[in-house]
Write a protein that holds these residues in place. Structure first.
Motif, PDB file in Angstrom:
ATOM      1  N   SER A  37       0.834  -1.207   0.000  1.00  0.00           N
ATOM      2  CA  SER A  37       0.000   0.000   0.000  1.00  0.00           C
ATOM      3  C   SER A  37       0.871   1.259   0.000  1.00  0.00           C
ATOM      4  O   SER A  37       0.502   2.272  -0.605  1.00  0.00           O
ATOM      5  N   GLY A  67      -7.252  -3.902  -7.746  1.00  0.00           N
ATOM      6  CA  GLY A  67      -8.573  -3.361  -7.417  1.00  0.00           C
ATOM      7  C   GLY A  67      -8.932  -3.578  -5.951  1.00  0.00           C
ATOM      8  O   GLY A  67      -9.446  -2.668  -5.285  1.00  0.00           O
ATOM      9  N   LYS A  68      -8.648  -4.753  -5.431  1.00  0.00           N
ATOM     10  CA  LYS A  68      -8.918  -5.034  -4.016  1.00  0.00           C
ATOM     11  C   LYS A  68      -8.045  -4.172  -3.109  1.00  0.00           C
ATOM     12  O   LYS A  68      -8.504  -3.665  -2.083  1.00  0.00           O
ATOM     13  N   ASP A  71      -9.504  -0.719  -3.196  1.00  0.00           N
ATOM     14  CA  ASP A  71     -10.733  -0.671  -2.394  1.00  0.00           C
ATOM     15  C   ASP A  71     -10.398  -0.428  -0.921  1.00  0.00           C
ATOM     16  O   ASP A  71     -11.014   0.417  -0.259  1.00  0.00           O
ATOM     17  N   ARG A  72      -9.411  -1.174  -0.406  1.00  0.00           N
ATOM     18  CA  ARG A  72      -9.007  -1.020   0.995  1.00  0.00           C
ATOM     19  C   ARG A  72      -8.386   0.357   1.237  1.00  0.00           C
ATOM     20  O   ARG A  72      -8.628   0.985   2.272  1.00  0.00           O
ATOM     21  N   VAL A  74      -8.906   3.170  -0.482  1.00  0.00           N
ATOM     22  CA  VAL A  74      -9.953   4.203  -0.555  1.00  0.00           C
ATOM     23  C   VAL A  74     -10.735   4.229   0.752  1.00  0.00           C
ATOM     24  O   VAL A  74     -10.983   5.297   1.330  1.00  0.00           O
ATOM     25  N   ALA A  75     -11.106   3.058   1.251  1.00  0.00           N
ATOM     26  CA  ALA A  75     -11.870   2.970   2.505  1.00  0.00           C
ATOM     27  C   ALA A  75     -11.084   3.569   3.671  1.00  0.00           C
ATOM     28  O   ALA A  75     -11.675   4.161   4.583  1.00  0.00           O
ATOM     29  N   ARG A  81     -10.679   7.604  -5.569  1.00  0.00           N
ATOM     30  CA  ARG A  81     -10.978   7.058  -6.902  1.00  0.00           C
ATOM     31  C   ARG A  81     -12.080   7.930  -7.492  1.00  0.00           C
ATOM     32  O   ARG A  81     -13.100   8.150  -6.859  1.00  0.00           O
ATOM     33  N   GLN A  91     -11.761   4.801 -14.286  1.00  0.00           N
ATOM     34  CA  GLN A  91     -11.639   5.557 -13.050  1.00  0.00           C
ATOM     35  C   GLN A  91     -10.162   5.880 -12.856  1.00  0.00           C
ATOM     36  O   GLN A  91      -9.292   5.097 -13.233  1.00  0.00           O
TER      37      GLN A  91
END
Length: 145
Positions: A37, A67-68, A71-72, A74-75, A81, A91
C-alpha cells in the motif's frame, strides 16, 4: 535437470526479497500501511490520475488484486478514486492529503531502510548489483512474453 547452483541462486534471491519485504512491512506498519500500500500510494502521489490498470502495471500485479488493494486504500482514506474526465468507463486514482502526507513522512524511512540493507556494499557494488538484477529481470520478462 536443474542444477544445485541454479537452485541456490534462485533460493538466495527469493530469500533476500522475502527479508526485504518483511523489513519494509515492519517499518511502515506503525504508519498504518503495508509495503504494497505504501508503494501504491507513492505511485499515485507521483502520478495523480493513474488508472487502475496503470497502477497494476507499475506494481506488477493483476487488475483484480490491484482493485482489491485500492478498495481497501480508498476505505482507509489513503487514495481517492474518481471517474475519468477523458474516458467515462475508466476511473482514475488521486492522492489524498492523508496518503501524500504518509508518502512524505515515509521518505526518510525508505532512505534509511535502503542504507541499512546495502550498508555492506560499496557504491560501485550497489550499482553493479542493480545492473545485474535488472539484466536478469529483463531476460525473464522477455521470456514471459
Amino acid at each position: 535437470m536443474i542444477s544445485q547452483a541454479d537452485l541456490l541462486i534462485g533460493s538466495i534471491i527469493h530469500r533476500v526479497a522475502q527479508l526485504i519485504r518483511t523489513r519494509i512491512d515492519e517499518e511502515v506498519r506503525p504508519h498504518g500501511l503495508t509495503r504494497l500500500s505504501w508503494l501504491a500510494a507513492s505511485h499515485v502521489d507521483q502520478a495523480p490520475g493513474l488508472t487502475l490498470s496503470d497502477l497494476a502495471a507499475r506494481l506488477e500485479l493483476g487488475n483484480a488484486t490491484t482493485g482489491k488493494l485500492i478498495d481497501r486504500m480508498v476505505a482507509a482514506g489513503w487514495v481517492d478514486r474518481r471517474a475519468s474526465d477523458s474516458d467515462r468507463r475508466a476511473q482514475v486514482l488521486m492522492p489524498t492529503a492523508k496518503g501524500s502526507g504518509a508518502v512524505e513522512e515515509l521518505r526518510p524511512v525508505g532512505a534509511r531502510l535502503r542504507e541499512h540493507i546495502l550498508v555492506d556494499l560499496t557504491a560501485e557494488e550497489r550499482a553493479l548489483l542493480e545492473a545485474l538484477l535488472m539484466r536478469i529481470k529483463a531476460r525473464l520478462d522477455a521470456m514471459a512474453e
